[in-house]
Enzyme design. Structure first.
Site: not given
Lengths: 221, 216
Positions: A102, B52-54, B94
């Protein structure tokens, strides 16, 4: 300067068969559902979709997969609960998949938008996802050379925008949207609210230079 | 093989055990699935900031029914709130937090952990099943302390703590400590070293369901 489009259909009209299309969003937040539906109506096929996930249920990217418009998916996490349409197309060999870590996905997109020729990342070093890639050891640590990832189009969801294409976002709906707007040749944005007044420059997250088209789509799913 | 009854922590007890080892003032990333429960058990008086990665630092508790915001979710796609002092950001920032060494601890699930700290948690050997890596590979290269939280053995009884992983690796030599329902083990240059056994278990009984050697 006025980048606002009449409606969703006009905004997605330039997308042609075989185009690469970045689609913002993570999970269910920040996904340009209005633009995806309009793209489906428009009928472009053979698309390469670049997104974090590969859709879930019967909405968003899953709709494009269900309709058979997608030839290839580049994403980090195609296995969201309910991602049945991706799984079906993948198992049948109808969709090619490139899985990218990601952070590497985000940074490859950024590199494309920022005019860089790639970057060295420790992510994935020594794993299957680095196979066939150039590596380097710097100060005893292994790095993988990753290439920029541009796209012909980006479909973006933002909270608010103005006719100059400046954008502001809401909460975790930001995710990949700003960086995808940077990396696509033609970034199309649906905004919850298209403001008649210019956005306050202090609150602009994505400057309008990265945006080619903006259309109001009030619904927040 | 002699049937030995092992005492196993349930998911809540395991989450509570992991939470004991998260110091006050830490920036912590919790992986999807079981690790997300750790935040519910951090002892009183400690302030821990969850990433949180988002795109949120300062993940707060679940919203009250009716107050959910579909655009405020965590990496597991659950509705969350923003805790006091929270911040939102885009994906490159992030992952700079993760890869760049700014997060102190990550708690992840795993398919397999090897005695040299290799972690396998993103793909199996089933080629028909689409692999999904998400942010795991970025976390393990950048976060100094990687805690793994998992069951000690697979459903079929086969071991998950191995001499060498057989599934594709997420990262090489990255795991610091493993918390299972049966024991807590540190990864050391010599291999797995026992930190503690779940009360009621003997070392011999836990060793019997562990492929790698457990040092004491």
């Amino acid at each position: 300067m006025d980048k606002s489009a009449e409606d969703l259909a006009q905004a997605v009209a330039p997308v042609r068969d075989g185009a690469s299309v970045m689609i913002g969003g993570f999970g269910s937040s920040g996904i340009p559902f209005g633009l995806i539906d309009a793209l489906l109506e428009q009928g472009a096929t053979g698309l390469t979709v670049i997104s974090n996930n590969a859709g879930a249920g019967e909405t968003g990217i899953a709709k494009l997969l269900k309709a058979g418009c997608v030839a290839r998916v580049i994403c980090s996490y195609p296995r969201t609960p309910g991602s049945i349409w991706f799984e079906r197309r993948f198992e049948a060999g109808e969709v090619a998949l490139e899985v990218v870590p990601q952070g590497t996905l985000a940074e490859r997109i950024r590199a494309a938008g920022a005019g860089l020729g790639g970057f060295l990342t420790p992510t994935g070093y020594g794993t299957r996802l680095a196979e066939g890639k150039e590596t380097r050891v710097i100060d005893g640590r292994g790095y993988v050379l990753e290439a920029p990832l541009p796209a012909d189009f980006a479909l973006i969801r933002a909270d608010r925008g103005d006719r100059w294409g400046n954008l502001g976002f809401h909460a975790t709906a930001r995710n990949f949207n700003p960086v995808m707007a940077m990396a696509a040749t033609h970034a199309i944005v649906e905004v919850r609210e298209l403001s008649d007044l210019p956005l306050d420059p202090e609150t602009v997250v994505t400057p309008g230079i990265f945006v080619q088209s903006v259309v109001q789509y009030g619904m927040r799913p | 093989m002699t049937a030995v009854t092992l005492t196993a922590l349930d998911d809540a007890q395991l989450a509570a055990r992991v939470a004991q080892d998260i110091p006050d003032g830490s920036y912590v990333n919790l992986g999807i699935g079981k690790p997300t429960h750790v935040s519910g058990y951090v002892p009183e008086g400690r302030e821990v900031i969850y990433h949180s990665e988002n795109g949120i630092l300062g993940v707060g508790p679940s919203p009250a029914p009716g107050c959910e915001d579909p655009e405020l979710i965590d990496a597991s796609k659950r509705y969350v709130t923003a805790a006091p002092g929270a911040a939102y950001f885009e994906h490159c920032d992030s992952f700079a937090m993760m890869r760049g060494g700014h997060i102190d601890i990550a708690v992840l699930g795993a398919y397999q952990v090897a005695e040299n700290g290799d972690l396998a948690n993103w793909a199996t050997l089933d080629e028909t099943y689409p692999p999904a890596v998400g942010g795991a590979m970025d976390l393990v290269v950048g976060v100094p302390k990687i805690f793994v939280m998992m069951r000690h053995v697979n459903r079929d009884g086969s071991p998950k703590l191995l001499k060498q992983c057989t599934y594709p690796l997420t990262g090489l030599g990255v795991v610091s400590r493993v918390y299972t329902d049966l024991a807590v083990l540190d990864v050391t240059p010599e291999g797995f070293r026992l930190v503690e056994l779940t009360p009621g278990n003997s070392l011999d009984a836990v060793q019997a369901v562990t492929e790698a050697r457990i040092l004491t």
